[in-house]
Design a protein around this motif. Structure first.
Motif, short mmCIF file in Angstrom:
data_model
loop_
_atom_site.label_atom_id
_atom_site.label_comp_id
_atom_site.label_asym_id
_atom_site.label_seq_id
_atom_site.Cartn_x
_atom_site.Cartn_y
_atom_site.Cartn_z
N ARG A 135 0.83 -1.21 0.00
CA ARG A 135 0.00 0.00 0.00
C ARG A 135 0.86 1.25 0.00
NH1 ARG A 135 -4.11 -0.50 4.71
NH2 ARG A 135 -4.47 1.65 4.13
N LEU A 136 1.94 1.24 0.78
CA LEU A 136 2.83 2.40 0.82
C LEU A 136 3.50 2.60 -0.53
CD1 LEU A 136 4.13 4.70 2.34
CD2 LEU A 136 5.78 3.06 3.29
N ASP A 137 3.90 1.52 -1.16
CA ASP A 137 4.49 1.61 -2.50
C ASP A 137 3.48 2.17 -3.50
OD1 ASP A 137 6.62 1.19 -4.37
OD2 ASP A 137 5.59 -0.61 -5.06
N ASP A 138 2.23 1.70 -3.43
CA ASP A 138 1.18 2.22 -4.31
C ASP A 138 0.94 3.72 -4.09
OD1 ASP A 138 0.83 -0.27 -5.44
OD2 ASP A 138 -0.96 -0.75 -4.26
N CYS A 139 0.94 4.14 -2.84
CA CYS A 139 0.74 5.56 -2.54
C CYS A 139 1.88 6.40 -3.11
CB CYS A 139 0.64 5.79 -1.03
SG CYS A 139 -0.86 5.15 -0.28
N ALA A 140 3.10 5.91 -2.97
CA ALA A 140 4.26 6.64 -3.50
C ALA A 140 4.20 6.71 -5.02
CB ALA A 140 5.55 5.97 -3.04
N VAL A 160 -0.06 4.87 7.14
CA VAL A 160 0.78 5.40 8.22
C VAL A 160 0.27 4.90 9.56
CG1 VAL A 160 1.47 7.50 9.43
CG2 VAL A 160 1.58 7.42 6.94
N ASP A 161 -1.04 4.92 9.75
CA ASP A 161 -1.63 4.44 11.00
C ASP A 161 -1.35 2.95 11.20
OD1 ASP A 161 -3.28 4.82 13.36
OD2 ASP A 161 -4.81 3.65 12.29
N THR A 175 11.57 1.92 9.33
CA THR A 175 12.08 2.46 8.07
C THR A 175 10.92 2.88 7.17
OG1 THR A 175 14.02 1.06 8.25
CG2 THR A 175 13.54 1.98 6.08
N TRP A 176 9.90 2.04 7.10
CA TRP A 176 8.72 2.37 6.29
C TRP A 176 8.02 3.59 6.84
CZ3 TRP A 176 6.29 -3.17 6.20
CH2 TRP A 176 7.16 -4.04 5.54
N LEU A 177 7.94 3.69 8.17
CA LEU A 177 7.26 4.82 8.79
C LEU A 177 7.97 6.13 8.47
CD1 LEU A 177 4.85 5.55 10.56
CD2 LEU A 177 6.30 5.19 12.56
N ARG A 178 9.29 6.11 8.46
CA ARG A 178 10.03 7.33 8.09
C ARG A 178 9.70 7.74 6.65
NH1 ARG A 178 14.16 5.17 11.54
NH2 ARG A 178 15.08 3.97 9.85
#
Length: 100
Positions: A33-38, A60-61, A80-83
């Motif tokens: 999901r983080l990769d998709d958002c980026a 993030v949550d 690391t992902w959170l940063r």
């Protein structure tokens, strides 16, 4: 942001042996999901739509809930992902604050 995203993509996936049942899937889902958002942020040239911003906030949550106090080997991945997620959220907010 593109350089940070490239670095995030090179970071290894969590070792499934250090995770509880289902936690490895949860981590993999949050990472995807983080990769998709980026990718959405970069594709939209820094101005993602509301659904991407909502997905980023949820991600993030979700990552924050996985971080445990103190030193634990599993914290290496979510921290690391959170940063990166916080940097991405900051970039999105900064872009929105400059919109006319």
């Amino acid at each position: 942001m593109a350089n940070r995203h490239s670095a995030f993509q090179r970071f290894p996936h969590p070792d499934g042996t250090a995770c509880r049942d289902g936690q490895a899937r949860q981590l993999a889902g949050l990472r995807a999901r983080l990769d998709d958002c980026a990718l959405s942020y970069l594709t939209a040239l820094g101005r993602p739509d509301g659904s991407v911003r909502d997905a980023l906030a949820d991600t993030v949550d979700g990552i924050s809930r996985l971080v445990r106090p103190g030193y634990t080997p599993l914290n290496m991945y979510p921290l690391t992902w959170l940063r990166f997620a916080n940097l991405l959220a900051y970039a999105v907010d900064a872009a929105l604050s400059t919109e006319p």
